[in-house]
Design an enzyme around this catalytic site. Structure first.
Site, PDB file in Angstrom:
ATOM      1  N   GLY A  40      -3.112   1.656   9.880  1.00  0.00           N
ATOM      2  CA  GLY A  40      -3.502   1.906   8.493  1.00  0.00           C
ATOM      3  C   GLY A  40      -2.716   0.993   7.587  1.00  0.00           C
ATOM      4  O   GLY A  40      -1.635   0.504   7.948  1.00  0.00           O
ATOM      5  N   GLY A  41      -3.250   0.740   6.386  1.00  0.00           N
ATOM      6  CA  GLY A  41      -2.555  -0.153   5.477  1.00  0.00           C
ATOM      7  C   GLY A  41      -2.383  -1.521   6.104  1.00  0.00           C
ATOM      8  O   GLY A  41      -3.330  -2.121   6.622  1.00  0.00           O
ATOM      9  N   ASP A  42      -1.143  -2.021   6.068  1.00  0.00           N
ATOM     10  CA  ASP A  42      -0.863  -3.333   6.663  1.00  0.00           C
ATOM     11  C   ASP A  42      -0.034  -3.198   7.938  1.00  0.00           C
ATOM     12  O   ASP A  42       0.741  -4.096   8.273  1.00  0.00           O
ATOM     13  CB  ASP A  42      -0.139  -4.228   5.650  1.00  0.00           C
ATOM     14  CG  ASP A  42       1.166  -3.617   5.171  1.00  0.00           C
ATOM     15  OD1 ASP A  42       1.437  -2.445   5.511  1.00  0.00           O
ATOM     16  OD2 ASP A  42       1.938  -4.302   4.460  1.00  0.00           O
ATOM     17  N   GLU A  43      -0.206  -2.093   8.647  1.00  0.00           N
ATOM     18  CA  GLU A  43       0.561  -1.835   9.872  1.00  0.00           C
ATOM     19  C   GLU A  43      -0.341  -1.926  11.096  1.00  0.00           C
ATOM     20  O   GLU A  43      -1.430  -1.334  11.139  1.00  0.00           O
ATOM     21  CB  GLU A  43       1.214  -0.451   9.815  1.00  0.00           C
ATOM     22  CG  GLU A  43       2.278  -0.332   8.745  1.00  0.00           C
ATOM     23  CD  GLU A  43       2.894   1.057   8.704  1.00  0.00           C
ATOM     24  OE1 GLU A  43       4.008   1.189   8.157  1.00  0.00           O
ATOM     25  OE2 GLU A  43       2.268   2.011   9.211  1.00  0.00           O
ATOM     26  N   LEU A  57       3.137  -6.191   7.799  1.00  0.00           N
ATOM     27  CA  LEU A  57       2.999  -7.442   7.052  1.00  0.00           C
ATOM     28  C   LEU A  57       3.936  -7.462   5.854  1.00  0.00           C
ATOM     29  O   LEU A  57       4.087  -6.462   5.142  1.00  0.00           O
ATOM     30  CB  LEU A  57       1.561  -7.625   6.575  1.00  0.00           C
ATOM     31  CG  LEU A  57       0.483  -7.710   7.664  1.00  0.00           C
ATOM     32  CD1 LEU A  57      -0.881  -7.927   7.026  1.00  0.00           C
ATOM     33  CD2 LEU A  57       0.796  -8.811   8.656  1.00  0.00           C
TER      34      LEU A  57
END
Length: 453
Positions: free
Chosen positions: A248-251, A208
Site C-alpha cells: 500500500g502507498g509507496d511500500e 520509496l
C-alpha cells in the site's frame, strides 16, 4: 387404370394397347379358383385382327386391373397363375420392406431417445459438454434440440459465473493499481515458504524516498503511474521465481527464495541502483530513491514476524540517510522481541486492570488555593513494578496501541470528576487536565466521551 397383357406361346406376357381390344359378350363365371380376397372375370372378346379371343381379368384388393388376352384358355389360366404368384411375391416383399422399415425406425427412435437420456444424466452429473446432435423436425428432434439448448445455456451461465468468481478472487489477492499481489497473498505465499522450504527465505521491505514530492509536484495521477513503473522495474531486477507485492502507498515487499542474508542484501543493493534511474511519468522526468530493510530466516518464525524485522531494518536505512539497503541486526531483533512482548503485555494490562489513574493537584502559586487537577497514568507491571508513562507510551504510540490507553485514561478521569461532584465536593470551579497522545484527538471516541452526560 387397365393394363392389357397378351400371353405368348413361350409363356411370356406382352403388353397390348387397350385400343387393340374390343370387348364383346357378357360376364361369365371364372373357370377356376379366384384369388383369395379378390375376384376374376372371364369374357369373350375380339382382337384387333378380328379373331375371337378370351379375356380374363383378375385383381386383388383395389385397382389396377390386370387383363390377359389369350386365344387358348389353357395358356390364359397359366398366365393368370404366374400373375397371382407375382402379385403374392410383391405383397410379401412389400410386407418385409414395411417390417424392416419399422424395425429400423424403432432402433433409430430408441437410439435418439437414449441420447436425450444420456444428456440429462450428464447435466445432472455436472458435465455440460454432452449434446444429442439431433436436429430433426419431428417431436423427438425438437425435444433433443431443447435439451441441447438447455445444456448450452447452462454451460454459458456457469462459464460466466466462473469468470466473475475468478475476477473477484484476483481482485481479493492483487493490488488494483499495479496488478502485483497484495498483502493477503504475500502472507499466504510467505507462510507456505516458511513451512515447506528447508532453505533460507529472505524478505526485502522497500519504501520509496521522495514519492510525496512527486505527488505534490505532478499530481496523484502521476504518482499512481510512478508506482506502476516501480513495480515493473522491481520485477525486471528479480529472478523469475522471486515474489514482489505491494503493501500500500509507496511500500513494496520482495520475497527471495533460497537466498540468505548476505545474498539478499546484494539483491537489495541492485534494487536501490535500479530505482535511482530516472522515471518518465506524464511526459516529465522524475526521480526517487528507495530505503530497503533486509531480513532472512530458515526456521519456523511467522511471516508477520519476518516482515516486521525487515520493516525495522528499513527504518534504520532511512535513519542512516535513505537510498540504501540495511540488513536487520541482532540488536534490532531484540527490539522486535521487546516490542512484541510489550504489546502483548499492554493488552493484558487493560483486561487485568494493571493501569492506575494518578490525579495530581494543581495550585495557584499566588494564593496557594486548589484550582484543578492533572490526570496521568501508571502501569503496575507484575514483573517490572511501577512504570511511568515515559517507560511504555512511546512504544504504545509506535505500535498503534496508544489510542486504547488514552481512552482508558479519559474515561476514568471523567468518571472520577463526576463521582466527586456527587459526593458534594466543590469541583465546579476546578479544571482537570488529561495527558493524551495526538492520536486521541483524531479519534471520534474522544468527542463521544467529552460530550457524554
Amino acid at each position: 387404370e387397365v393394363m392389357y397383357l397378351a400371353a405368348q406361346p413361350d409363356g411370356s406376357l406382352r403388353v397390348v394397347d387397350s385400343t387393340d381390344v374390343t370387348r364383346r359378350g357378357q360376364q361369365t363365371t371364372f373357370l377356376g379358383n379366384p384369388v383369395a380376397g379378390g375376384e376374376a372375370v372371364v369374357m369373350e372378346t375380339r382382337g384387333f385382327d378380328g379373331t375371337d379371343v378370351v379375356q380374363a381379368s383378375s385383381r386383388v384388393g383395389n385397382p389396377p386391373w390386370i387383363t390377359v388376352i389369350e386365344a387358348d384358355p389353357e395358356h390364359l389360366f397359366a398366365s393368370l397363375d404366374r400373375i397371382r404368384i407375382f402379385q403374392a411375391a410383391v405383397f410379401v416383399g412389400a410386407g418385409l420392406v414395411i417390417i424392416a422399415v419399422v424395425v429400423l425406425a424403432s432402433r433409430s427412435f430408441v437410439r435418439r431417445l437414449a441420447n436425450v437420456t444420456d444428456l440429462a444424466e450428464a447435466v445432472a452429473d455436472g458435465d455440460l459438454t454432452v449434446r444429442t446432435g439431433d436436429s430433426r423436425s419431428d417431436e423427438l428432434g425438437r425435444l433433443s434440440m431443447a435439451f441441447d439448448d438447455m445444456a448450452e445455456a447452462l454451460a454459458h451461465d456457469i462459464a460466466r459465473r466462473e469468470r466473475v468468481e475468478a475476477q473477484l478472487a484476483y481482485q481479493a489477492t492483487h493490488d488494483a493499481l499495479t496488478g502485483l499481489p497484495n498483502r493477503q497473498q504475500l502472507i499466504e505465499e510467505l507462510d507456505r515458504l516458511l513451512v515447506d522450504s528447508e532453505d533460507f527465505v529472505s524478505v526485502l521491505f522497500v519504501d520509496l524516498d521522495g514519492f510525496k514530492a512527486v505527488n505534490e509536484r505532478l499530481g496523484h495521477g502521476a504518482g499512481d503511474e510512478l508506482l506502476v513503473r516501480v513495480g515493473d522495474r522491481l520485477r525486471g531486477v528479480l529472478r523469475q521465481n522471486d515474489f514482489v507485492a505491494r503493501l500500500g502507498g509507496d511500500e513494496f515487499v520482495v520475497v527471495l527464495r533460497g537466498l540468505g542474508l548476505l545474498e539478499a542484501e546484494r539483491t537489495a543493493e541492485r534494487i536501490v541502483g535500479a530505482l535511482e534511474l530516472p522515471f518518465i511519468v506524464s511526459d516529465d522526468e522524475c526521480s526517487v530513491s528507495a530505503s530497503i530493510g533486509v531480513a532472512s530466516a530458515n526456521d519456523d518464525r511467522s511471516s508477520e514476524r519476518l516482515i516486521k524485522e525487515a520493516d525495522i531494518a528499513m527504518y534504520r536505512a532511512k535513519a542512516l540517510g535513505k537510498g540504501r539497503a540495511v540488513r536487520v541486526t541482532p540488536e534490532a531483533l531484540t527490539e522486535v522481541d521487546e516490542r512484541v512482548s510489550v504489546l502483548g503485555e499492554l493488552r493484558e494490562a487493560i483486561s487485568k486492570d494493571q493501569f492506575q489513574l494518578m490525579l495530581w493537584p494543581v495550585h495557584d502559586l499566588r494564593t496557594g488555593g486548589l484550582v484543578g487537577t492533572e490526570a496521568t497514568i501508571r502501569w503496575h507491571h507484575p514483573i517490572r513494578g511501577e512504570l511511568a508513562p515515559a517507560d511504555f507510551l512511546p512504544f504504545a504510540v509506535s505500535s498503534g496501541f496508544a489510542g486504547q490507553i488514552d481512552e482508558w485514561v479519559m474515561e476514568r478521569a471523567i468518571n472520577q470528576f463526576a463521582d466527586w461532584a456527587e459526593e458534594g465536593l466543590p469541583v465546579a470551579d476546578l479544571e482537570m487536565s488529561i495527558n493524551l497522545t495526538p492520536e486521541m484527538f483524531l479519534s471520534p471516541r474522544s468527542r463521544q466521551l467529552l460530550t457524554a452526560e
